[in-house]
Design an enzyme around this catalytic site. Structure first.
Site, PDB file in Angstrom:
ATOM      1  N   SER A   1      36.018  -6.067 -27.100  1.00  0.00           N
ATOM      2  CA  SER A   1      37.222  -5.313 -27.421  1.00  0.00           C
ATOM      3  C   SER A   1      38.504  -6.125 -27.121  1.00  0.00           C
ATOM      4  O   SER A   1      39.371  -6.302 -27.987  1.00  0.00           O
ATOM      5  CB  SER A   1      37.157  -4.023 -26.603  1.00  0.00           C
TER       6      SER A   1
ATOM      7  N   ASP B   1      43.069  -0.066 -11.526  1.00  0.00           N
ATOM      8  CA  ASP B   1      42.347   0.079 -12.792  1.00  0.00           C
ATOM      9  C   ASP B   1      41.028   0.839 -12.594  1.00  0.00           C
ATOM     10  O   ASP B   1      40.748   1.806 -13.297  1.00  0.00           O
ATOM     11  CB  ASP B   1      42.075  -1.317 -13.372  1.00  0.00           C
TER      12      ASP B   1
ATOM     13  N   SER C   1      28.989 -10.618 -31.200  1.00  0.00           N
ATOM     14  CA  SER C   1      30.352 -11.156 -31.220  1.00  0.00           C
ATOM     15  C   SER C   1      30.492 -12.339 -32.175  1.00  0.00           C
ATOM     16  O   SER C   1      31.535 -12.519 -32.803  1.00  0.00           O
ATOM     17  CB  SER C   1      30.758 -11.617 -29.823  1.00  0.00           C
TER      18      SER C   1
ATOM     19  N   HIS D   1      41.345  -8.904 -15.945  1.00  0.00           N
ATOM     20  CA  HIS D   1      40.961  -7.939 -14.919  1.00  0.00           C
ATOM     21  C   HIS D   1      40.786  -8.725 -13.619  1.00  0.00           C
ATOM     22  O   HIS D   1      40.251  -9.847 -13.645  1.00  0.00           O
ATOM     23  CB  HIS D   1      39.634  -7.293 -15.340  1.00  0.00           C
TER      24      HIS D   1
HETATM   25  N1  LIG Z   1      38.074  -2.904 -22.885  1.00  0.00           N
HETATM   26  C1  LIG Z   1      39.200  -2.585 -22.262  1.00  0.00           C
HETATM   27  O1  LIG Z   1      39.755  -1.517 -22.501  1.00  0.00           O
HETATM   28  C2  LIG Z   1      39.833  -3.528 -21.262  1.00  0.00           C
HETATM   29  C3  LIG Z   1      41.163  -3.318 -20.925  1.00  0.00           C
HETATM   30  C4  LIG Z   1      41.782  -4.217 -20.068  1.00  0.00           C
HETATM   31  C5  LIG Z   1      41.036  -5.256 -19.551  1.00  0.00           C
HETATM   32  N2  LIG Z   1      39.731  -5.419 -19.862  1.00  0.00           N
HETATM   33  C6  LIG Z   1      38.988  -6.547 -19.306  1.00  0.00           C
HETATM   34  O2  LIG Z   1      38.826  -7.537 -20.316  1.00  0.00           O
HETATM   35  C7  LIG Z   1      37.583  -8.245 -20.124  1.00  0.00           C
HETATM   36  C8  LIG Z   1      36.734  -8.106 -21.359  1.00  0.00           C
HETATM   37  O3  LIG Z   1      36.471  -6.741 -21.561  1.00  0.00           O
HETATM   38  P1  LIG Z   1      35.909  -6.173 -22.935  1.00  0.00           P
HETATM   39  O4  LIG Z   1      35.917  -4.691 -22.811  1.00  0.00           O
HETATM   40  O5  LIG Z   1      36.559  -6.851 -24.067  1.00  0.00           O
HETATM   41  O6  LIG Z   1      34.410  -6.669 -22.801  1.00  0.00           O
HETATM   42  P2  LIG Z   1      33.219  -6.307 -23.729  1.00  0.00           P
HETATM   43  O7  LIG Z   1      33.650  -5.597 -24.951  1.00  0.00           O
HETATM   44  O8  LIG Z   1      32.196  -5.691 -22.877  1.00  0.00           O
HETATM   45  O9  LIG Z   1      32.881  -7.815 -24.157  1.00  0.00           O
HETATM   46  C9  LIG Z   1      31.700  -8.284 -24.071  1.00  0.00           C
HETATM   47  C10 LIG Z   1      31.739  -9.762 -24.491  1.00  0.00           C
HETATM   48  O10 LIG Z   1      30.978 -10.425 -23.510  1.00  0.00           O
HETATM   49  C11 LIG Z   1      29.908 -11.089 -24.194  1.00  0.00           C
HETATM   50  N3  LIG Z   1      28.718 -11.087 -23.323  1.00  0.00           N
HETATM   51  C12 LIG Z   1      28.165 -10.032 -22.698  1.00  0.00           C
HETATM   52  N4  LIG Z   1      27.093 -10.458 -21.969  1.00  0.00           N
HETATM   53  C13 LIG Z   1      27.023 -11.791 -22.159  1.00  0.00           C
HETATM   54  C14 LIG Z   1      26.157 -12.790 -21.662  1.00  0.00           C
HETATM   55  N5  LIG Z   1      25.178 -12.510 -20.805  1.00  0.00           N
HETATM   56  N6  LIG Z   1      26.362 -14.065 -22.060  1.00  0.00           N
HETATM   57  C15 LIG Z   1      27.373 -14.382 -22.902  1.00  0.00           C
HETATM   58  N7  LIG Z   1      28.233 -13.466 -23.408  1.00  0.00           N
HETATM   59  C16 LIG Z   1      28.056 -12.192 -23.019  1.00  0.00           C
HETATM   60  C17 LIG Z   1      29.666 -10.288 -25.466  1.00  0.00           C
HETATM   61  O11 LIG Z   1      29.028 -11.116 -26.403  1.00  0.00           O
HETATM   62  P3  LIG Z   1      27.816 -10.589 -27.327  1.00  0.00           P
HETATM   63  O12 LIG Z   1      28.408  -9.833 -28.446  1.00  0.00           O
HETATM   64  O13 LIG Z   1      27.167 -11.846 -27.711  1.00  0.00           O
HETATM   65  O14 LIG Z   1      26.975  -9.694 -26.452  1.00  0.00           O
HETATM   66  C18 LIG Z   1      31.100  -9.952 -25.842  1.00  0.00           C
HETATM   67  O15 LIG Z   1      31.704 -11.017 -26.523  1.00  0.00           O
HETATM   68  C19 LIG Z   1      36.951  -7.603 -18.883  1.00  0.00           C
HETATM   69  O16 LIG Z   1      37.338  -8.352 -17.762  1.00  0.00           O
HETATM   70  C20 LIG Z   1      37.579  -6.232 -18.845  1.00  0.00           C
HETATM   71  O17 LIG Z   1      37.571  -5.645 -17.558  1.00  0.00           O
HETATM   72  C21 LIG Z   1      39.114  -4.578 -20.734  1.00  0.00           C
END
Ligand SMILES: NC(=O)c1ccc[n+]([C@@H]2O[C@H](COP(=O)([O-])OP(=O)(O)OC[C@H]3O[C@@H](n4cnc5c(N)ncnc54)[C@H](OP(=O)(O)O)[C@@H]3O)[C@@H](O)[C@H]2O)c1
Length: 401
Positions: free
Chosen positions: A89, A257, A115, A173
């Site tokens: 995301s 958060d 992804s 984060h």
């Molecule tokens: N979402 C929010 O609302 C939000 C808001 C503010 C901050 N954040 C922070 O931003 C950061 C990213 O959050 P997000 O929500 O964007 O994360 P997410 O949607 O859960 O992103 C997952 C990403 O990590 C990859 N991934 C997962 N497991 C993996 C592994 N074992 N090896 C390699 N790649 C792996 C996934 O790739 P695949 O597709 O290949 O699995 C995907 O590209 C975090 O630190 C989160 O706390 C998030």
């Protein structure tokens, strides 16, 4: 900086960005449709900049997009390659915004995962702007670690040796480094470590940018080797689509958060909705009545009023009967909830929430386990009733239900 110049720069950069990149049709059409609007919005905010504002008696500095007009932003990062690691995301929203802002950005994700495919669909090209994770880190100067928090921990042993001197490590984060005893994420001593944490989902990071607005975000520095870490964080905040940013620390960011999302933003509101609905149902109210009095009126009528002008505005928009009762009951709810919030904050502070999250999200069966719980929610009567209620909205579209 004159308003006119800011607009011209924004338009120029947007069109430069559009021609520079090989962008998939989907992104391209969005960009060309939205760039003029983005430019106009940039004009609207063009007079603002770094400011000290009074937040209910406490003075705080905020940083606005106008501090970083596009030409200054592009110049600042002209020798950098931003390497977006992860395309979930946040990775999606932040990297597309930085690309549209004309910055040199590449994406690093594991091959074969969801992804990788999504990144290709958004116009990232294998071998040019799309790489596996180690290769992207090697090529990048600013390493934006936006893997899921559990993955940041599990992949750290392979990633850490690639974060070499002179690079900058970026997070959205504070989770990984603040809870380093549990995550084992200990950044190398010779790199700047910074944070830009958008206050909303990555999808909103993108849509607000395309509307020419911008999400708000917090910025922080964990390690400043170059003396430029703070400045870099502020510039990156703008680069990824922030409208304005405020200062925090890694620790405060992650505590607030985790606390907020478990509390009022998600867990707390879900619990309140359910408790209210159940009591109505036990007392013989129909599902439609119980849902309307609990969720529909909240989300469609009253909460937007709070968002617009504050709680007193919402009160003023309601009947005298509603006002009197709500004013009397609010302190009781506060009193009843206070111990739960105290316990929640402590659970965040002492790392229990982190350990729970790492354990659950690190499971091999994580996706299925999560889906099972979400399906249970979807199957609760309250949310099944909600589907029917939403169908009745005069402007209901099939895809919204
Ligand atoms: N979402 C929010 O609302 C939000 C808001 C503010 C901050 N954040 C922070 O931003 C950061 C990213 O959050 P997000 O929500 O964007 O994360 P997410 O949607 O859960 O992103 C997952 C990403 O990590 C990859 N991934 C997962 N497991 C993996 C592994 N074992 N090896 C390699 N790649 C792996 C996934 O790739 P695949 O597709 O290949 O699995 C995907 O590209 C975090 O630190 C989160 O706390 C998030």
């Amino acid at each position: 900086m004159s308003l006119q110049r800011t607009t011209a720069q924004a338009l120029r950069a947007a069109s430069k960005s559009a021609t520079r990149q090989t962008v998939a049709k989907r992104s391209m059409s969005l960009l060309s449709r939205q760039a003029p609007r983005a430019a106009l919005a940039a004009q609207a905010t063009g007079v603002r900049g770094v400011k000290t504002l009074d937040f209910a008696g406490t003075k705080e500095v905020v940083y606005e997009r106008a501090d970083w007009p596009l030409d200054k932003l592009q110049d600042y990062f002209k020798n950098d390659t931003l390497a977006m690691i992860g395309y979930g995301s946040q990775g999606h929203g932040q990297s597309l915004n930085a690309r549209d802002n004309g910055l040199n950005i590449i994406v690093g994700v594991r091959k074969g995962g969801a992804s990788w495919k999504e990144a290709q669909e958004d116009g990232w090209v294998e071998g040019e702007t799309l790489f596996d994770i180690p290769e992207a880190i090697k090529r990048g100067t600013i390493i934006m670690n936006l893997l899921s928090d559990a993955a940041q921990s599990s992949t750290w042993p392979e990633i850490a040796p690639l974060i070499t001197k002179g690079k900058t490590l970026y997070f959205s984060h504070g989770f990984s480094v603040v809870y380093k005893e549990d995550t084992k994420v200990v950044p190398p001593k010779d790199v700047d470590v910074i944070l830009v944490a958008p206050k909303g989902s990555g999808r909103t990071v993108r849509t607000l940018f395309l509307e020419g607005r911008g999400i708000n975000a917090s910025v922080a520095v964990y390690q400043d080797v170059t003396g430029k870490a703070k400045e870099k964080a502020r510039a990156l905040a703008v680069a990824v689509g922030t409208g304005y940013a405020y200062d925090t620390t890694f620790e405060k960011e992650v505590y607030s958060d985790l606390y907020g999302e478990r509390g009022v933003l998600m867990g707390g509101i879900q619990g309140m909705f359910l408790a209210q609905y159940e009591v109505l149902r036990k007392n013989g109210h129909s599902p439609s009545e119980a849902f309307n009095e609990t969720v529909e009126e909240a989300t469609q009528s009253l909460f937007p009023l709070i968002g617009k002008y504050g709680m007193d505005y919402m009160y003023n928009a309601c009947s005298t009967t509603a006002r009197r009762g709500a004013l009397d009951w609010a302190p009781k709810f506060k009193e009843a909830n206070l111990p739960v919030f105290e316990a929640l904050y402590e659970s965040v502070r002492n790392g229990s929430e982190t350990r729970r999250s790492l354990e659950f999200n690190g499971r091999k069966t994580y996706r299925e386990d999560l889906q099972k719980e979400l399906d249970e929610i979807d199957n609760q009567e309250i949310w099944r009733a909600g589907k029917t209620v939403r169908q009745l909205r005069p402007d209901a579209k099939k895809e919204d239900i």
